[in-house]
Design a protein around this motif. Sequence first.
Motif, PDB file in Angstrom:
ATOM      1  N   SER A  90      -3.848  -5.221  -3.278  1.00 20.51           N
ATOM      2  CA  SER A  90      -4.597  -3.918  -3.846  1.00 20.51           C
ATOM      3  C   SER A  90      -3.546  -2.717  -3.960  1.00 20.51           C
ATOM      4  O   SER A  90      -4.278  -1.652  -4.172  1.00 20.51           O
ATOM      5  CB  SER A  90      -5.818  -3.573  -2.789  1.00 20.51           C
ATOM      6  OG  SER A  90      -5.073  -3.212  -1.397  1.00 20.51           O
ATOM      7  N   SER A  91      -2.474  -2.712  -2.839  1.00 17.69           N
ATOM      8  CA  SER A  91      -1.743  -1.772  -2.849  1.00 17.69           C
ATOM      9  C   SER A  91       0.568  -2.806  -2.935  1.00 17.69           C
ATOM     10  O   SER A  91       0.745  -2.876  -2.203  1.00 17.69           O
ATOM     11  CB  SER A  91      -1.573  -0.762  -1.808  1.00 17.69           C
ATOM     12  OG  SER A  91      -2.646  -0.321  -1.772  1.00 17.69           O
ATOM     13  N   PRO A  92       0.111  -2.970  -3.928  1.00  7.03           N
ATOM     14  CA  PRO A  92       1.659  -3.887  -4.086  1.00  7.03           C
ATOM     15  C   PRO A  92       2.996  -3.375  -4.033  1.00  7.03           C
ATOM     16  O   PRO A  92       3.019  -2.456  -4.088  1.00  7.03           O
ATOM     17  CB  PRO A  92       1.457  -4.593  -5.286  1.00  7.03           C
ATOM     18  CG  PRO A  92       1.003  -3.629  -6.477  1.00  7.03           C
ATOM     19  CD  PRO A  92      -0.628  -3.260  -4.928  1.00  7.03           C
ATOM     20  N   LEU A  93       3.827  -3.516  -3.207  1.00  2.13           N
ATOM     21  CA  LEU A  93       5.434  -3.177  -3.066  1.00  2.13           C
ATOM     22  C   LEU A  93       5.613  -2.856  -4.202  1.00  2.13           C
ATOM     23  O   LEU A  93       5.979  -3.673  -5.192  1.00  2.13           O
ATOM     24  CB  LEU A  93       6.178  -4.714  -2.151  1.00  2.13           C
ATOM     25  CG  LEU A  93       6.021  -3.897  -1.018  1.00  2.13           C
ATOM     26  CD1 LEU A  93       6.520  -4.807   0.068  1.00  2.13           C
ATOM     27  CD2 LEU A  93       6.115  -2.604   0.244  1.00  2.13           C
ATOM     28  N   TYR A  94       6.222  -2.428  -4.629  1.00  2.00           N
ATOM     29  CA  TYR A  94       7.603  -1.740  -6.311  1.00  2.00           C
ATOM     30  C   TYR A  94       8.712  -2.582  -5.626  1.00  2.00           C
ATOM     31  O   TYR A  94       9.748  -2.792  -4.711  1.00  2.00           O
ATOM     32  CB  TYR A  94       7.821  -0.143  -6.115  1.00  2.00           C
ATOM     33  CG  TYR A  94       6.041   0.604  -6.213  1.00  2.00           C
ATOM     34  CD1 TYR A  94       6.407   0.720  -7.714  1.00  2.00           C
ATOM     35  CD2 TYR A  94       6.297   1.720  -5.430  1.00  2.00           C
ATOM     36  CE1 TYR A  94       5.159   2.177  -8.258  1.00  2.00           C
ATOM     37  CE2 TYR A  94       5.486   2.263  -6.198  1.00  2.00           C
ATOM     38  CZ  TYR A  94       4.903   2.525  -7.204  1.00  2.00           C
ATOM     39  OH  TYR A  94       3.811   3.397  -7.978  1.00  2.00           O
ATOM     40  N   PRO A  95       9.181  -3.351  -6.994  1.00  4.96           N
ATOM     41  CA  PRO A  95      10.261  -4.360  -7.121  1.00  4.96           C
ATOM     42  C   PRO A  95      11.381  -3.605  -6.250  1.00  4.96           C
ATOM     43  O   PRO A  95      11.959  -2.357  -6.622  1.00  4.96           O
ATOM     44  CB  PRO A  95      10.405  -4.043  -8.424  1.00  4.96           C
ATOM     45  CG  PRO A  95       9.018  -3.353  -9.430  1.00  4.96           C
ATOM     46  CD  PRO A  95       8.018  -2.912  -8.215  1.00  4.96           C
ATOM     47  N   GLY A  96      11.950  -4.543  -5.691  1.00  4.23           N
ATOM     48  CA  GLY A  96      13.341  -4.254  -4.970  1.00  4.23           C
ATOM     49  C   GLY A  96      12.987  -3.683  -3.536  1.00  4.23           C
ATOM     50  O   GLY A  96      14.157  -3.368  -2.562  1.00  4.23           O
ATOM     51  N   ALA A  97      11.835  -3.027  -3.099  1.00  2.90           N
ATOM     52  CA  ALA A  97      11.853  -2.100  -2.244  1.00  2.90           C
ATOM     53  C   ALA A  97      11.680  -3.260  -0.802  1.00  2.90           C
ATOM     54  O   ALA A  97      12.362  -2.595   0.169  1.00  2.90           O
ATOM     55  CB  ALA A  97       9.620  -2.033  -2.054  1.00  2.90           C
ATOM     56  N   LEU A  98      11.036  -4.631  -0.925  1.00  4.79           N
ATOM     57  CA  LEU A  98      11.324  -5.140   0.378  1.00  4.79           C
ATOM     58  C   LEU A  98      13.147  -6.003   0.732  1.00  4.79           C
ATOM     59  O   LEU A  98      13.254  -5.215   1.976  1.00  4.79           O
ATOM     60  CB  LEU A  98      10.724  -5.948   0.534  1.00  4.79           C
ATOM     61  CG  LEU A  98      10.278  -6.979   1.715  1.00  4.79           C
ATOM     62  CD1 LEU A  98       9.835  -7.084   2.422  1.00  4.79           C
ATOM     63  CD2 LEU A  98       9.443  -8.688   0.942  1.00  4.79           C
TER      64      LEU A  98
END
Length: 223
Positions: A90-98
């Motif tokens: 429902s609220s995916p992390l943006y690319p590269g955030a993790l």
Amino acid sequence: MSASQRLILFDVDGTLVDSQGSIVSAMSAAFDGLSLPVPERARVLSVVGLSLPHAMARLASEQGASVQGRLVEAYKEAYHAQRVAQGAASSPLYPGALDVLRALHSEPGNLLGVATGKSQRGLDALLEAHGLEGYFVTRQVADHHPSKPHPSMIDTARAETGAEPASTVMIGDTSFDMEMAKAAGVTGIGVSWGYHSTTALADAASIIDAFDQLPPALEKLWN
């Protein structure tokens, strides 16, 4: 806190996670449920970052406080139902955030924190869904503060960690985040992938276009 430690604060919606689908859907459900005209998507996204009562006051300014309060509760119910049904999707992390969070968290001199318009319940559920519970030493949410751009969230995060203004940075996607940083006397770094246009981020010291640009932007800031 030693002079070598730095406090890095993140906004959540539009900065760490892309929750616009859930936000717009829940807002539509809230207005539909009260048989009110549903605000356009752009209007909804323009208030992301404000605490929910302030956001609803803008979206339903022609309605009284009672109706606005019912909209707030209806939105909460709809958003919670989506989160339960969809989980992290429902609220995916943006690319590269993790990857960037892991890298910043691994450096002994860094303290990571959150300053968000989300509720405590919403933030806790989000962090659990993405396995981020152990990353943030300070978590400032809408339940305990005036709405952004009031500096209370940043001031409290600094008080909790002992961070000095010169060693604190706020990262966010909206004008509210950058105005909050300015009001608190700390540096703001804007992100271009969120819900406000980059032209609205006039108070940002710099603007990044991808998460992997954040570590070098921080190094430039502090060096």
